[in-house]
Design a protein around this motif. Structure first.
Motif, short mmCIF file in Angstrom:
data_model
loop_
_atom_site.label_atom_id
_atom_site.label_comp_id
_atom_site.label_asym_id
_atom_site.label_seq_id
_atom_site.Cartn_x
_atom_site.Cartn_y
_atom_site.Cartn_z
N GLN A 10 -2.82 -2.45 0.74
CA GLN A 10 -2.60 -3.89 0.84
C GLN A 10 -1.11 -4.11 1.04
OE1 GLN A 10 -3.78 -6.21 -2.58
NE2 GLN A 10 -3.38 -8.15 -1.55
N ARG A 11 -0.81 -5.08 1.89
CA ARG A 11 0.60 -5.35 2.15
C ARG A 11 1.23 -6.07 0.96
NH1 ARG A 11 -0.30 -9.84 6.89
NH2 ARG A 11 -0.29 -11.68 5.56
N LYS A 12 2.52 -5.85 0.83
CA LYS A 12 3.32 -6.50 -0.20
C LYS A 12 4.16 -7.54 0.50
CE LYS A 12 6.73 -5.23 -3.67
NZ LYS A 12 7.51 -4.09 -4.17
N GLU A 13 4.00 -8.78 0.12
CA GLU A 13 4.68 -9.86 0.83
C GLU A 13 5.78 -10.54 0.03
OE1 GLU A 13 2.07 -12.27 3.49
OE2 GLU A 13 0.54 -11.51 2.12
N TRP A 46 -1.06 -5.00 10.04
CA TRP A 46 -0.42 -5.87 9.04
C TRP A 46 -1.36 -7.01 8.63
CZ3 TRP A 46 3.38 -5.38 5.74
CH2 TRP A 46 3.94 -6.50 5.14
N ILE A 49 -4.34 -5.72 6.46
CA ILE A 49 -4.03 -5.28 5.09
C ILE A 49 -3.51 -6.44 4.22
CG2 ILE A 49 -3.72 -2.86 5.75
CD1 ILE A 49 -0.69 -3.28 5.50
N GLU A 50 -3.76 -7.67 4.67
CA GLU A 50 -3.41 -8.82 3.83
C GLU A 50 -4.23 -8.76 2.53
OE1 GLU A 50 -3.17 -13.69 3.91
OE2 GLU A 50 -4.04 -12.65 5.62
N LEU A 81 1.11 3.50 8.08
CA LEU A 81 0.98 3.13 6.67
C LEU A 81 2.00 3.86 5.80
CD1 LEU A 81 -2.91 2.98 6.34
CD2 LEU A 81 -1.32 1.03 6.42
N LEU A 84 5.24 2.06 6.19
CA LEU A 84 5.26 0.85 5.37
C LEU A 84 5.46 1.19 3.90
CD1 LEU A 84 2.33 -1.32 6.86
CD2 LEU A 84 4.79 -1.61 7.22
N GLN A 85 4.78 2.24 3.47
CA GLN A 85 4.89 2.66 2.07
C GLN A 85 6.32 3.09 1.74
OE1 GLN A 85 2.67 6.23 0.91
NE2 GLN A 85 1.80 5.01 -0.74
N LEU A 89 6.62 -1.70 1.48
CA LEU A 89 5.87 -2.85 1.95
C LEU A 89 4.38 -2.78 1.65
CD1 LEU A 89 7.69 -3.38 5.36
CD2 LEU A 89 7.98 -4.65 3.23
N LEU A 90 3.95 -1.79 0.87
CA LEU A 90 2.57 -1.70 0.40
C LEU A 90 2.55 -1.87 -1.11
CD1 LEU A 90 1.07 1.30 2.41
CD2 LEU A 90 0.87 -1.14 2.91
#
Length: 91
Positions: A10-13, A46, A49-50, A81, A84-85, A89-90
């Motif tokens: 899951q993305r981290k926002e 992106w 993975i919301e 991924l 992002l990790q 950002l995950l």
């Protein structure tokens, strides 16, 4: 940590601002000041993975959307991924 098929992502926002710029999505991590530019595929991932989704379900979705081999899809999805990790950002 390596990405695996059953893993939920899951993305981290919390610290991310994003805007569309032509065909790309440009994001800025407001904590680090780093900019990240995502192409169409990156933007699709992106968006998917919301909400939490397993890597397996994500790759199956991408396979239904794009004309690529399963191996290529998995390799590129894992790499994205993991990037992002690495950038925090995950979730």
């Amino acid at each position: 940590m390596n990405i695996s098929l059953p893993q939920l992502v899951q993305r981290k926002e919390d610290n991310v601002m994003a805007t569309n710029l032509g065909d790309e999505l440009v994001m800025m991590d407001t904590q680090s000041g780093n900019y990240i530019t995502l192409n169409d595929l990156g933007r699709v991932i992106w968006e998917k993975i919301e909400q939490p989704i397993s890597v397996n379900d994500l790759t199956h979705y991408l396979l239904s959307k794009y004309n690529v081999t399963e191996e290529q899809c998995k390799t590129e999805t894992y790499a994205f991924l993991e990037k992002l990790q690495t950038q925090g950002l995950l979730v």
